[in-house]
Design an enzyme around this catalytic site. Sequence first.
Site, PDB file in Angstrom:
ATOM      1  N   HIS A   1      14.345   7.311  -4.389  1.00 16.68           N
ATOM      2  CA  HIS A   1      14.650   6.376  -5.479  1.00 16.68           C
ATOM      3  C   HIS A   1      13.443   6.177  -6.386  1.00 16.68           C
ATOM      4  O   HIS A   1      13.539   6.154  -7.602  1.00 16.68           O
ATOM      5  CB  HIS A   1      15.114   5.036  -4.882  1.00 16.68           C
ATOM      6  CG  HIS A   1      14.173   4.451  -3.853  1.00 16.68           C
ATOM      7  ND1 HIS A   1      13.582   5.206  -2.863  1.00 16.68           N
ATOM      8  CD2 HIS A   1      13.698   3.190  -3.678  1.00 16.68           C
ATOM      9  CE1 HIS A   1      12.812   4.437  -2.129  1.00 16.68           C
ATOM     10  NE2 HIS A   1      12.865   3.208  -2.600  1.00 16.68           N
ATOM     11  N   ARG A   2      12.270   6.058  -5.771  1.00 14.19           N
ATOM     12  CA  ARG A   2      11.039   5.845  -6.543  1.00 14.19           C
ATOM     13  C   ARG A   2      10.717   7.093  -7.372  1.00 14.19           C
ATOM     14  O   ARG A   2      10.279   7.002  -8.522  1.00 14.19           O
ATOM     15  CB  ARG A   2       9.911   5.515  -5.550  1.00 14.19           C
ATOM     16  CG  ARG A   2       8.595   5.098  -6.166  1.00 14.19           C
ATOM     17  CD  ARG A   2       7.716   4.357  -5.161  1.00 14.19           C
ATOM     18  NE  ARG A   2       8.291   3.066  -4.803  1.00 14.19           N
ATOM     19  CZ  ARG A   2       8.871   2.803  -3.629  1.00 14.19           C
ATOM     20  NH1 ARG A   2       8.888   3.699  -2.665  1.00 14.19           N
ATOM     21  NH2 ARG A   2       9.417   1.624  -3.411  1.00 14.19           N
TER      22      ARG A   2
ATOM     23  N   ALA B   1       0.827  -1.214   0.000  1.00 12.09           N
ATOM     24  CA  ALA B   1       0.000   0.000   0.000  1.00 12.09           C
ATOM     25  C   ALA B   1       0.862   1.266   0.000  1.00 12.09           C
ATOM     26  O   ALA B   1       0.461   2.301  -0.550  1.00 12.09           O
ATOM     27  CB  ALA B   1      -0.928  -0.005   1.212  1.00 12.09           C
ATOM     28  N   GLY B   2       2.046   1.180   0.596  1.00 17.44           N
ATOM     29  CA  GLY B   2       2.944   2.338   0.623  1.00 17.44           C
ATOM     30  C   GLY B   2       3.393   2.732  -0.776  1.00 17.44           C
ATOM     31  O   GLY B   2       3.417   3.913  -1.140  1.00 17.44           O
TER      32      GLY B   2
ATOM     33  N   TYR C   1      11.942   0.291   5.341  1.00 19.77           N
ATOM     34  CA  TYR C   1      13.182   0.674   6.019  1.00 19.77           C
ATOM     35  C   TYR C   1      13.304   2.189   6.226  1.00 19.77           C
ATOM     36  O   TYR C   1      14.357   2.655   6.662  1.00 19.77           O
ATOM     37  CB  TYR C   1      14.387   0.178   5.212  1.00 19.77           C
ATOM     38  CG  TYR C   1      14.510  -1.331   5.130  1.00 19.77           C
ATOM     39  CD1 TYR C   1      15.200  -2.041   6.116  1.00 19.77           C
ATOM     40  CD2 TYR C   1      13.944  -2.046   4.080  1.00 19.77           C
ATOM     41  CE1 TYR C   1      15.323  -3.422   6.043  1.00 19.77           C
ATOM     42  CE2 TYR C   1      14.067  -3.433   3.998  1.00 19.77           C
ATOM     43  CZ  TYR C   1      14.749  -4.111   4.986  1.00 19.77           C
ATOM     44  OH  TYR C   1      14.873  -5.486   4.914  1.00 19.77           O
TER      45      TYR C   1
ATOM     46  N   GLU D   1       5.707 -15.476  -6.937  1.00 20.64           N
ATOM     47  CA  GLU D   1       7.007 -15.706  -6.311  1.00 20.64           C
ATOM     48  C   GLU D   1       8.058 -14.865  -7.035  1.00 20.64           C
ATOM     49  O   GLU D   1       8.109 -14.871  -8.267  1.00 20.64           O
ATOM     50  CB  GLU D   1       7.356 -17.191  -6.437  1.00 20.64           C
ATOM     51  CG  GLU D   1       8.017 -17.748  -5.201  1.00 20.64           C
ATOM     52  CD  GLU D   1       8.558 -19.142  -5.449  1.00 20.64           C
ATOM     53  OE1 GLU D   1       9.696 -19.408  -5.040  1.00 20.64           O
ATOM     54  OE2 GLU D   1       7.823 -19.940  -6.071  1.00 20.64           O
TER      55      GLU D   1
ATOM     56  N   ASP E   1       9.947  -2.995  -8.340  1.00 24.15           N
ATOM     57  CA  ASP E   1      10.747  -3.861  -7.482  1.00 24.15           C
ATOM     58  C   ASP E   1      11.831  -2.996  -6.871  1.00 24.15           C
ATOM     59  O   ASP E   1      12.575  -2.307  -7.575  1.00 24.15           O
ATOM     60  CB  ASP E   1      11.340  -5.059  -8.218  1.00 24.15           C
ATOM     61  CG  ASP E   1      11.713  -6.156  -7.213  1.00 24.15           C
ATOM     62  OD1 ASP E   1      10.813  -6.617  -6.477  1.00 24.15           O
ATOM     63  OD2 ASP E   1      12.896  -6.518  -7.121  1.00 24.15           O
ATOM     64  N   SER E   2      11.867  -3.021  -5.562  1.00 20.14           N
ATOM     65  CA  SER E   2      12.747  -2.082  -4.875  1.00 20.14           C
ATOM     66  C   SER E   2      13.355  -2.746  -3.655  1.00 20.14           C
ATOM     67  O   SER E   2      13.005  -3.867  -3.285  1.00 20.14           O
ATOM     68  CB  SER E   2      11.964  -0.812  -4.493  1.00 20.14           C
ATOM     69  OG  SER E   2      10.715  -1.127  -3.923  1.00 20.14           O
TER      70      SER E   2
ATOM     71  N   PHE F   1       7.270   3.763   4.921  1.00 22.74           N
ATOM     72  CA  PHE F   1       7.068   2.333   5.170  1.00 22.74           C
ATOM     73  C   PHE F   1       8.432   1.648   5.130  1.00 22.74           C
ATOM     74  O   PHE F   1       9.462   2.303   4.917  1.00 22.74           O
ATOM     75  CB  PHE F   1       6.101   1.733   4.130  1.00 22.74           C
ATOM     76  CG  PHE F   1       6.625   1.763   2.717  1.00 22.74           C
ATOM     77  CD1 PHE F   1       6.466   2.888   1.917  1.00 22.74           C
ATOM     78  CD2 PHE F   1       7.285   0.659   2.186  1.00 22.74           C
ATOM     79  CE1 PHE F   1       6.951   2.915   0.616  1.00 22.74           C
ATOM     80  CE2 PHE F   1       7.776   0.673   0.880  1.00 22.74           C
ATOM     81  CZ  PHE F   1       7.608   1.809   0.096  1.00 22.74           C
TER      82      PHE F   1
END
Length: 198
Positions: A183-184, A14-15, A157, A42, A71-72, A155
């Site tokens: 980064h996002r 959700a973050g 780290y 997966e 993907d982060s 959210f």
Amino acid sequence: MMNFTQLVLASHNAGKLKELQAMLGESVHLRSIGEFSSVEPEETGLSFVENAILKARNASRISGLPALADDSGLAVDFLGGAPGIYSARYADGKGDAANNAKLLDVLKDVPEAERGAQFVCVLALVRHADDPLPILCEGLWHGRILTQASGEHGFGYDPLFWVPERECSSAELSPSDKNLISHRARAMDLLRQRLGLK
Ligand SMILES: O=c1nc[nH]c2c1ncn2[C@H]1C[C@H](O)[C@@H](COP(=O)(O)OP(=O)(O)OP(=O)(O)O)O1
Ligand SMILES: [Mg+2]
């Protein structure tokens, strides 16, 4: 130029949805893959790129819509880039608090000068499930791992990530400030350019 008014976000986080929707603005409606399925694929890739493509294809297949995946993770210099693509699974799937506790513990005797780290974000956009040419955009955010958690926003780290340019943790930044420099945000900037959205 491609014109996306509706995209499915291949994420159950959700973050991420909140941050990415805020960055995209109102012209693109991000629908969560959670509306279509609660099954998470997966993440079998060995890189952020592979996992982002895998998640985007899966979401597009399930929803029938073009799909965006994020993907982060956190790459810590002292750990040779770990936890990296395994960031979400660092404490064996026990969640953010356990991941953070494990990271603090692993780094407990590491001096400040050796606590450098970067957040990594790879965005993958596919027009359909078998798209042979996914659009890929990467963003990095350099910082340091704190010795204790600080801050309530964000959210993952965020409470452990010191942001040198703002002299606070990323969980102490307001959501709108984080979305300007993270980064996002950097990856999304590139994506917007690629899509001709700015
Ligand atoms: O801005 C961020 N601030 C703090 N932590 C962050 C951030 N960005 C990624 N992270 C962490 C969270 C998670 O531990 C891992 C992502 O793992 P990742 O597999 O990409 O996402 P996820 O499993 O939470 O959701 P999903 O795969 O459904 O998109 O990196
Ligand atoms: Mg994941």
